[in-house]
Write an enzyme that holds these catalytic residues in place. Structure first.
Site, short mmCIF file in Angstrom:
data_model
loop_
_atom_site.label_atom_id
_atom_site.label_comp_id
_atom_site.label_asym_id
_atom_site.label_seq_id
_atom_site.Cartn_x
_atom_site.Cartn_y
_atom_site.Cartn_z
N SER A 110 -0.27 4.41 20.11
CA SER A 110 -1.02 5.14 19.08
C SER A 110 -2.50 4.85 19.25
O SER A 110 -2.88 3.79 19.75
CB SER A 110 -0.55 4.65 17.72
OG SER A 110 -1.53 4.90 16.75
N SER A 111 -3.33 5.79 18.79
CA SER A 111 -4.77 5.57 18.92
C SER A 111 -5.28 4.46 18.00
O SER A 111 -6.40 3.99 18.17
CB SER A 111 -5.53 6.87 18.63
OG SER A 111 -5.25 7.30 17.32
N CYS A 112 -4.45 4.01 17.05
CA CYS A 112 -4.92 2.95 16.14
C CYS A 112 -4.95 1.58 16.82
O CYS A 112 -5.35 0.60 16.20
CB CYS A 112 -4.08 2.90 14.88
SG CYS A 112 -2.41 2.40 15.18
N TYR A 135 0.90 -2.39 12.31
CA TYR A 135 1.46 -1.37 13.20
C TYR A 135 0.76 -1.41 14.56
O TYR A 135 1.40 -1.38 15.62
CB TYR A 135 1.28 0.00 12.54
CG TYR A 135 1.74 1.17 13.37
CD1 TYR A 135 3.09 1.47 13.48
CD2 TYR A 135 0.82 1.99 14.03
CE1 TYR A 135 3.52 2.56 14.23
CE2 TYR A 135 1.23 3.07 14.78
CZ TYR A 135 2.59 3.36 14.88
OH TYR A 135 3.01 4.43 15.63
N LYS A 190 2.15 -2.10 18.45
CA LYS A 190 1.95 -1.18 19.57
C LYS A 190 1.23 -1.86 20.73
O LYS A 190 1.54 -1.63 21.89
CB LYS A 190 1.16 0.06 19.10
CG LYS A 190 1.96 0.96 18.17
CD LYS A 190 3.14 1.57 18.90
CE LYS A 190 3.97 2.50 18.06
NZ LYS A 190 5.17 2.98 18.78
N HIS A 215 1.40 11.36 7.24
CA HIS A 215 0.02 11.46 7.71
C HIS A 215 -0.67 12.65 7.03
O HIS A 215 -0.03 13.44 6.34
CB HIS A 215 -0.03 11.62 9.22
CG HIS A 215 0.17 10.33 9.94
ND1 HIS A 215 1.35 10.00 10.56
CD2 HIS A 215 -0.65 9.27 10.13
CE1 HIS A 215 1.24 8.80 11.09
NE2 HIS A 215 0.04 8.33 10.85
N ARG A 246 -10.89 13.02 12.39
CA ARG A 246 -9.63 12.79 13.11
C ARG A 246 -9.43 13.90 14.14
O ARG A 246 -9.84 15.04 13.93
CB ARG A 246 -8.43 12.78 12.15
CG ARG A 246 -8.40 11.63 11.15
CD ARG A 246 -8.10 10.29 11.80
NE ARG A 246 -7.98 9.23 10.79
CZ ARG A 246 -9.02 8.53 10.31
NH1 ARG A 246 -10.25 8.78 10.71
NH2 ARG A 246 -8.81 7.58 9.42
P1 GDP Z 1 -4.92 7.35 9.58
O1 GDP Z 1 -5.35 8.31 10.65
O2 GDP Z 1 -4.21 6.15 10.10
O3 GDP Z 1 -6.07 6.96 8.69
O4 GDP Z 1 -3.79 8.05 8.69
P2 GDP Z 1 -3.65 9.36 7.79
O5 GDP Z 1 -3.33 10.54 8.64
O6 GDP Z 1 -2.68 9.00 6.74
O7 GDP Z 1 -5.07 9.59 7.09
C1 GDP Z 1 -6.15 10.17 7.75
C2 GDP Z 1 -7.26 10.47 6.78
O8 GDP Z 1 -6.88 11.57 5.95
C3 GDP Z 1 -7.62 9.33 5.84
O9 GDP Z 1 -9.04 9.33 5.67
C4 GDP Z 1 -6.96 9.75 4.52
O10 GDP Z 1 -7.58 9.21 3.38
C5 GDP Z 1 -7.16 11.27 4.59
N1 GDP Z 1 -6.26 12.05 3.71
C6 GDP Z 1 -6.67 13.04 2.88
N2 GDP Z 1 -5.64 13.52 2.16
C7 GDP Z 1 -4.54 12.84 2.57
C8 GDP Z 1 -3.16 12.89 2.18
O11 GDP Z 1 -2.76 13.66 1.31
N3 GDP Z 1 -2.32 12.06 2.83
C9 GDP Z 1 -2.75 11.20 3.82
N4 GDP Z 1 -1.85 10.42 4.45
N5 GDP Z 1 -4.05 11.11 4.17
C10 GDP Z 1 -4.93 11.91 3.56
#
Ligand code: GDP
Length: 313
Positions: free
Chosen positions: A109-111, A138, A142, A181, A211
């Site tokens: 994963s990119s994290c 996590y 990885k 996500h 992202r």
């Molecule tokens: P990340 O890439 O590991 O941070 O995982 P996420 O995909 O869960 O979140 C990506 C970004 O989207 C973060 O800045 C979240 O705060 C934002 N985000 C906005 N709305 C949502 C939502 O409804 N669900 C999630 N999971 N993230 C959200």
């Protein structure tokens, strides 16, 4: 090289990536694809995994099984994410070595990259700084998986390779609002707001984090491509090399779903890492590039969700 009748085990075939890899293998003419549901094979059990490899003797393995989740789930279930992922990957990678699997691909994963690494993220930035705290457990699992593959190669001459996908989306994603996500969460929220004539949709955080998103069929295409073309101890970023802000993503999904109301940003929710754009030049140099543009991919994902919505009620 995988041949049309090679025995190929796809671990995690019901998930977002595993299901896309199975579709890709089938459409490419591979006939002997092994899959097991969680009820049939518990990948966290050492003895069950060893017995499975001993009986079935897969020649090639795609390790796409993992406990995955979005920012909130990663942040809350920290021990579960670390322990379950270590168990699954340790069992499958050790079994692949013990039972002479010809080649294995581990999906990371990119994290795994440091929170404050320069952007775009190059493969060599691994282990150069501190991780993003929300998904550190996590990411540690990885990183251990990448190092386990590399270490088996170095010590025992195996052919185990690793790939680091950016944020993926597509059919069979997790649409549970507490653990998903951002992409599936927002697709679900916008579809439901439109269907129920709600006036607002809540987006977590400030909307400013950036992202990168890759459609799962493109990811599967890259995995099969690398399985056939690359052996060695380098790992590969898989992405598009382009990112958008969460606000832009929300506005695109809003347009595609036809939601007429307003966006509300809930700043009590975490933003996570400000940006994690992948440098994909290593993969590009081998001749691979993605083919599904973001808007088209979102349309496909929205349509899939609309057709399969009943599952998520
Ligand atoms: P990340 O890439 O590991 O941070 O995982 P996420 O995909 O869960 O979140 C990506 C970004 O989207 C973060 O800045 C979240 O705060 C934002 N985000 C906005 N709305 C949502 C939502 O409804 N669900 C999630 N999971 N993230 C959200």
């Amino acid at each position: 090289m995988m041949k049309p009748d090679s025995k190929i085990f796809v671990a995690g075939h019901r998930g977002l990536v595993g299901s896309a890899i199975v579709r890709k293998l089938q459409s490419s003419g591979f006939t002997t694809i092994l899959t097991k549901t969680r009820a049939e094979l518990d990948l966290t059990s050492y003895s069950d995994v060893m017995a499975f490899f001993s009986t079935e003797k897969p020649e090639f393995v795609f390790l796409a099984a993992a406990k995955v989740g979005g920012i909130q789930a990663n942040n809350i279930y920290r021990a579960d994410f670390l322990l379950e992922n270590l168990k699954i990957q340790n069992n499958v990678i050790e079994a692949a070595w013990k039972h002479q699997v010809k080649k294995l691909m581990f999906l990371g994963s990119s994290c795994i990259y440091p929170k404050l690494a320069p952007q775009p993220l190059k493969e060599e930035y691994l282990l150069t700084g501190l991780l993003e705290p929300t998904n550190e457990p996590y990411a540690i699992a990885k990183i251990a998986g990448i190092k386990l593959c590399e270490s088996f190669n170095r010590q025992y001459g195996t052919d185990f390779i690793s790939v680091m996908p950016t944020n993926l989306y597509g059919p069979n994603d997790n649409f549970d609002l507490n653990s998903s996500h951002v992409m599936p969460a927002l697709i679900r929220k916008f579809v439901s707001a439109r269907e129920n004539n709600e006036s607002t949709v809540t987006v977590w955080g400030s909307g400013t984090p950036m992202r990168e998103f890759l459609y799962s069929d493109d990811m599967a295409d890259a995995c099969v491509f690398l399985m056939q073309r690359y052996s060695g101890n380098e790992f590969f970023n898989i992405g598009t090399g382009q990112d958008v802000t969460i606000r832009e993503l929300a506005e695109t999904i809003q347009k595609i779903t036809g939601f007429q109301g307003e966006l509300v940003f809930d700043k009590t929710k975490p933003d996570g890492t400000p940006r994690k754009l992948m440098d994909v030049s290593r993969l590009k140099a081998l001749g691979w590039s993605p083919s599904v543009p973001l808007e088209e991919g979102i349309r496909l994902a929205v349509n899939w969700y609309l057709q399969n919505q009943a599952r998520f009620k």
